[in-house]
Design a protein around this motif. Structure first.
Motif, short mmCIF file in Angstrom:
data_model
loop_
_atom_site.label_atom_id
_atom_site.label_comp_id
_atom_site.label_asym_id
_atom_site.label_seq_id
_atom_site.Cartn_x
_atom_site.Cartn_y
_atom_site.Cartn_z
N VAL A 1 0.83 -1.20 0.00
CA VAL A 1 0.00 0.00 0.00
C VAL A 1 0.87 1.26 0.00
CG1 VAL A 1 -1.75 1.30 1.27
CG2 VAL A 1 -1.95 -1.18 1.08
N VAL A 2 2.00 1.22 0.70
CA VAL A 2 2.93 2.35 0.66
C VAL A 2 3.39 2.60 -0.78
CG1 VAL A 2 5.21 3.20 1.35
CG2 VAL A 2 3.72 2.12 3.04
N GLN A 3 3.77 1.53 -1.48
CA GLN A 3 4.20 1.67 -2.87
C GLN A 3 3.07 2.24 -3.73
OE1 GLN A 3 7.40 1.00 -3.81
NE2 GLN A 3 7.78 0.53 -1.66
N ASP A 4 1.87 1.74 -3.51
CA ASP A 4 0.70 2.22 -4.24
C ASP A 4 0.45 3.69 -3.94
OD1 ASP A 4 -1.53 2.06 -5.89
OD2 ASP A 4 -2.84 1.35 -4.29
N THR A 5 0.60 4.06 -2.67
CA THR A 5 0.41 5.44 -2.24
C THR A 5 1.40 6.38 -2.93
OG1 THR A 5 -0.46 4.80 -0.07
CG2 THR A 5 0.54 6.99 -0.24
N LEU A 6 2.66 5.97 -2.95
CA LEU A 6 3.69 6.83 -3.55
C LEU A 6 3.50 6.94 -5.06
CD1 LEU A 6 6.84 5.74 -1.51
CD2 LEU A 6 5.29 7.67 -1.12
N ALA A 7 3.07 5.85 -5.69
CA ALA A 7 2.80 5.92 -7.13
C ALA A 7 1.65 6.88 -7.41
CB ALA A 7 2.48 4.52 -7.66
N ARG A 8 0.62 6.80 -6.59
CA ARG A 8 -0.52 7.71 -6.76
C ARG A 8 -0.11 9.16 -6.50
NH1 ARG A 8 -5.10 8.19 -9.63
NH2 ARG A 8 -6.29 9.91 -8.75
N ALA A 9 0.67 9.37 -5.44
CA ALA A 9 1.12 10.72 -5.10
C ALA A 9 1.98 11.29 -6.22
CB ALA A 9 1.88 10.70 -3.78
N TYR A 10 2.84 10.48 -6.78
CA TYR A 10 3.72 10.94 -7.86
C TYR A 10 2.88 11.36 -9.07
CZ TYR A 10 7.67 10.92 -11.13
OH TYR A 10 8.63 11.27 -12.05
N TYR A 11 1.85 10.58 -9.36
CA TYR A 11 0.96 10.94 -10.47
C TYR A 11 0.20 12.23 -10.16
CZ TYR A 11 -3.09 10.93 -13.52
OH TYR A 11 -4.07 11.32 -14.41
N GLU A 12 -0.36 12.33 -8.95
CA GLU A 12 -1.13 13.52 -8.60
C GLU A 12 -0.26 14.77 -8.60
OE1 GLU A 12 -3.40 13.24 -5.04
OE2 GLU A 12 -4.56 11.49 -5.70
N LEU A 13 0.99 14.60 -8.20
CA LEU A 13 1.89 15.75 -8.13
C LEU A 13 2.04 16.42 -9.50
CD1 LEU A 13 3.71 17.25 -6.12
CD2 LEU A 13 5.57 15.74 -6.79
N SER A 14 2.02 15.61 -10.54
CA SER A 14 2.16 16.17 -11.88
C SER A 14 0.95 16.99 -12.29
CB SER A 14 2.39 15.04 -12.89
OG SER A 14 1.23 14.23 -13.01
N GLN A 15 -0.16 16.82 -11.56
CA GLN A 15 -1.39 17.55 -11.88
C GLN A 15 -1.57 18.80 -11.02
OE1 GLN A 15 -3.09 15.89 -14.46
NE2 GLN A 15 -1.32 14.53 -14.26
N LEU A 16 -0.69 19.00 -10.04
CA LEU A 16 -0.84 20.10 -9.09
C LEU A 16 0.03 21.29 -9.48
CD1 LEU A 16 -0.67 18.04 -5.75
CD2 LEU A 16 -2.72 18.85 -6.94
N GLU A 17 -0.43 22.46 -9.13
CA GLU A 17 0.36 23.66 -9.38
C GLU A 17 1.36 23.91 -8.26
OE1 GLU A 17 -2.21 26.94 -10.06
OE2 GLU A 17 -3.09 26.10 -11.91
#
Length: 315
Positions: free
Chosen positions: A59-75
């Motif tokens: 779940v940590v790995q899944d969390t970081l993958a999701r966070a990395y993706y979301e980061l690219s969408q944030l200003e």
């Protein structure tokens, strides 16, 4: 369509494609450096949310993958810790529901409890109980209770932090803490003490002996044709040919020692590295089918997982 595919292949193999891969890898490396300090804390949370250290690391790995993706969408980068814990909480619940371990409870189900002294959000006894409770015991709690208890009683987050991390009101956090502490106390009273087997399985003993002797041909002979490798946080591979290359790193690295062990309710190989003074630095988990290795999970690059559970060497 065929021309488009050929063009894509050409770009992927061009110097420009190699440069792009290098840029992406550098961005990933910088992101992992940014979150490195919070990763052990995320594991403590996710392990108790899922009832397993290994599942928690997934779940940590899944969390970081999701966070990395979301980061690219944030200003702009949000406050790091509450953002990561909010993602981890929802990913952990998704994992838990997929496993169908029990029925879920809505996150807002804790709202209807009066705010009174009985809730005792700073209960030191509850904190000691939560820290020493078996990880699997937390599965007896509903998701909101589980999340609030782990964050407060295990990780010592404030009520305001927990409310921000889980998207709850402070009152709901207090209520979930009260209910969760009662439920955990009851679950811990009846939970069996997990016991390791009398000895390691013959398959693991054989693998450990070959691995420890650097008999890489012998180790590779144990691999199933469809074997899968997860070098956690680094890379994945599938198939005997690709997975076989993984052993080259151990062949080139001196001073390590492996031994069968019991960790997180399962058999593993415990790895001691040169200079670790006998301490088990990390574990390797294997899955078998008819005496063939069908999966390898190597936790070399996330050694913090061994801090979350007791390890016992198997004979």
């Amino acid at each position: 369509m065929a021309g488009s595919t050929a063009e894509g292949s050409q770009v992927g193999g061009s110097p420009a494609g190699a440069d792009l891969i290098g840029v992406l890898e550098e961005a990933r490396r910088r992101f992992l450096g940014l979150v490195a300090d919070v990763r052990p804390e995320l594991l403590r949370y996710c392990a108790r949310m899922t009832g397993s250290i290994a599942d928690g690391e997934d779940v940590v790995q899944d969390t970081l993958a999701r966070a990395y993706y979301e980061l690219s969408q944030l200003e702009a980068l949000p406050p790091l810790r509450p953002w990561l814990f909010r993602i981890a909480h929802h990913r952990a619940i998704d994992h838990w529901r997929r496993e169908a371990r029990r029925a879920s409870e809505p996150l807002d189900a804790a709202e209807g409890v009066a705010d009174d002294a009985a809730l005792e959000p700073e209960n030191a006894t509850a904190r000691r109980q939560a820290i020493h409770a078996a990880i699997a015991s937390f599965l007896a709690l509903a998701p909101a209770q589980r999340g609030c208890m782990i964050l407060k009683d295990v990780l010592d987050h404030s009520l305001d932090e927990i409310a921000a991390e889980l998207g709850l009101s402070v009152q709901a956090v207090k209520a979930a803490l009260h209910r969760g502490r009662v439920a955990l106390q009851a679950a811990s009273a009846v939970a069996p003490d997990p016991r390791p087997p009398a000895g390691a399985s013959p398959e693991l003993k054989r693998y450990a002996a070959l691995f420890g002797a650097h008999d890489w041909d012998g180790v590779r002979a144990l691999l199933a044709d469809d074997v899968r490798l997860d070098l956690v946080s680094r890379r994945k591979a599938a198939g005997r040919r690709d997975v076989a290359r993984y052993f080259g790193n151990y062949a080139r690295t001196p001073g390590w020692h492996v031994a069968p062990a019991w960790f997180d309710g399962r058999e593993v190989l415990a790895v001691e590295e040169a200079g670790s003074a006998g301490a088990r630095r990390y574990v390797i988990e294997l899955a078998w089918r008819e005496s063939r290795v069908i999966a390898i999970r190597d936790f070399r690059y996330v050694p913090y997982i061994v801090q979350e559970g007791a390890m016992e060497e198997l004979t």
